[in-house]
Write an enzyme that holds these catalytic residues in place. Structure first.
Site, short mmCIF file in Angstrom:
data_model
loop_
_atom_site.label_atom_id
_atom_site.label_comp_id
_atom_site.label_asym_id
_atom_site.label_seq_id
_atom_site.Cartn_x
_atom_site.Cartn_y
_atom_site.Cartn_z
N LYS A 1 0.83 -1.21 0.00
CA LYS A 1 0.00 0.00 0.00
C LYS A 1 0.87 1.26 0.00
CE LYS A 1 -2.86 -2.65 -0.42
NZ LYS A 1 -3.54 -2.74 -1.72
N LYS B 1 -12.83 -2.49 -19.14
CA LYS B 1 -12.62 -1.50 -18.07
C LYS B 1 -13.83 -1.37 -17.15
CE LYS B 1 -12.49 3.46 -17.35
NZ LYS B 1 -11.89 3.41 -16.03
N ARG C 1 -18.19 10.72 -16.12
CA ARG C 1 -16.73 10.57 -16.02
C ARG C 1 -16.13 9.97 -17.28
NH1 ARG C 1 -14.59 11.18 -10.95
NH2 ARG C 1 -16.06 11.34 -9.24
N HIS D 1 -8.81 6.56 -0.23
CA HIS D 1 -8.47 5.15 -0.33
C HIS D 1 -6.97 4.93 -0.13
CE1 HIS D 1 -8.92 0.99 -1.66
NE2 HIS D 1 -7.88 1.16 -2.45
N ARG E 1 2.14 13.86 -14.34
CA ARG E 1 1.56 13.92 -15.68
C ARG E 1 0.47 15.00 -15.77
NH1 ARG E 1 -1.02 9.43 -17.37
NH2 ARG E 1 -0.40 9.75 -19.53
N LYS F 1 -2.41 15.35 -14.31
CA LYS F 1 -3.79 14.87 -14.36
C LYS F 1 -4.47 15.19 -13.04
CE LYS F 1 -3.04 13.17 -18.42
NZ LYS F 1 -3.65 13.80 -19.62
N HIS G 1 -10.10 8.67 -4.43
CA HIS G 1 -8.73 8.21 -4.67
C HIS G 1 -7.83 8.52 -3.48
CE1 HIS G 1 -5.20 7.34 -7.24
NE2 HIS G 1 -4.63 8.26 -6.49
N TYR H 1 -4.50 -4.54 -16.15
CA TYR H 1 -5.20 -3.63 -17.05
C TYR H 1 -4.39 -2.36 -17.29
CZ TYR H 1 -8.58 -0.21 -18.72
OH TYR H 1 -9.20 0.77 -19.44
N GLN I 1 -7.94 14.07 -11.82
CA GLN I 1 -8.19 12.68 -11.45
C GLN I 1 -7.92 12.41 -9.97
OE1 GLN I 1 -9.52 11.57 -13.92
NE2 GLN I 1 -8.65 12.80 -15.57
#
Length: 325
Positions: A129, A209, A271, A155, A142, A144, A152, A192, A147
């Site tokens: 983790k 996905k 999304r 978690h 990057r 982003k 996110h 993935y 996102q």
């Protein structure tokens, strides 16, 4: 003023006593494992993570071009696939496929080879983790930033903090079920993302996905059901009932969060990239199979985010040039 100082000292003394009491209860078999002597280093790592992804990182990248990091993301994702496979295997061999009943399984506190094997894989799961904090680092580098959602961040920061205590007190037993299930899901998930990062030639294999979110939802159902059976047992020798309670709350809470993500992404279509949305008569956007392929490393389906640019961007730029001409 003197009374206030005295009270502060007493509170500090009580806090130290509580801290010492908590440390005294840690499993002595973990004393030589990295970062397990005290919760302070682990907490410091997570605080630095939050500071970087929320403030420092975006500030540093504000006037810089985003990094591509394609090769790094491919290596990172497939490394985590291999690590997750190993963790699942070790959980199985340490009890779940050998001596556990899959119901009320107590923590083996002995120094037998199998018990020590469970201690090792429990710690390794927790340490994985810490490695996975790199997911968000890739977002930041990057650029982003959109996102980096609440789901996110929560978690990635909440789970390693709570699991440190779970590993420290109860490395094994029925409380380790959700760790094994989570690692199984991560085998699929990071495979993935590894393919997604590898480039457009692999995108035709990424039509599934949407189902990764469904797999995550199944994970939380299994975890909650496994914990629920504890409440219907006449007796159970598992030494840490509070951990079962927390696992049940954790599974149910994340089931609700991921269900909301499912609704937003695949029912309301909020999304998904515009290229993947096809309007219908009732005004609801639907998902067009085979159109949405991501190029990046993240918890797109799992953590309420979708990382990386899609391969449609090149096509969009080309069309823009054609229109300009």
């Amino acid at each position: 003023m003197a009374n206030m100082i005295r009270e502060i000292k007493e509170l500090g003394s009580h806090a130290v006593d509580i801290y010492d009491f908590l440390l005294a209860g840690l499993d002595p078999r973990l004393k030589d494992y990295p970062l397990m002597q005290s919760p302070i280093p682990m907490t410091a790592i997570l605080l630095c993570y939050l500071l970087f992804v929320l403030y420092i990182g975006p500030s540093i990248m504000a006037k810089r071009k985003p990094f591509q990091l394609k090769e790094a993301m491919i290596a990172y994702n497939f490394l985590l696939v291999a690590l997750s496979v190993f963790i699942v295997y070790e959980f199985l061999m340490s009890g779940w496929a050998t001596t556990y009943t899959w119901r009320c399984d107590a923590v083996d506190t002995s120094n037998s080879p199998q018990a020590l094997r469970m201690v090792r894989v429990a710690w390794l799961f927790w340490f994985s983790k810490i490695i996975e904090l790199m997911d968000t680092m890739f977002f930041v580098l990057r650029k982003k930033h959109g996102q980096i959602t609440f789901l996110h961040i929560f978690h990635h920061s909440f789970m390693p903090w709570t699991w440190w205590w779970g590993v420290g007190y109860a490395p094994g037993g029925m409380g380790s079920f959700h760790a094994m299930v989570n690692s199984t899901v991560h085998v699929i998930m990071y495979f993935y993302y590894g393919l997604a990062a590898a480039g457009p030639r692999f995108h035709k294999f990424l039509w599934w996905k949407k189902y990764m979110t469904a797999i995550q939802l199944i994970q939380f159902v299994l975890v909650s059901l496994h914990a629920t059976q504890y409440y219907f047992m006449d007796s159970c020798d598992y030494q840490f009932p509070i951990i079962v309670n927390l696992i049940w709350i954790y599974g149910t809470f994340f089931f609700l969060l991921f269900s909301n993500f499912w609704v937003q992404a695949y029912v309301k279509g909020k999304r998904l990239p515009k290229q993947d949305l096809k309007p219908v008569q009732n005004g609801t956007a639907v998902y067009t199979n085979g159109k949405h392929h991501e190029n990046g490393s993240n918890h797109g389906a799992t953590n309420g985010t979708s990382n990386g640019s899609t391969h449609h961007e090149n096509g969009s730029a080309h069309m823009g040039k054609m229109k300009k001409a």
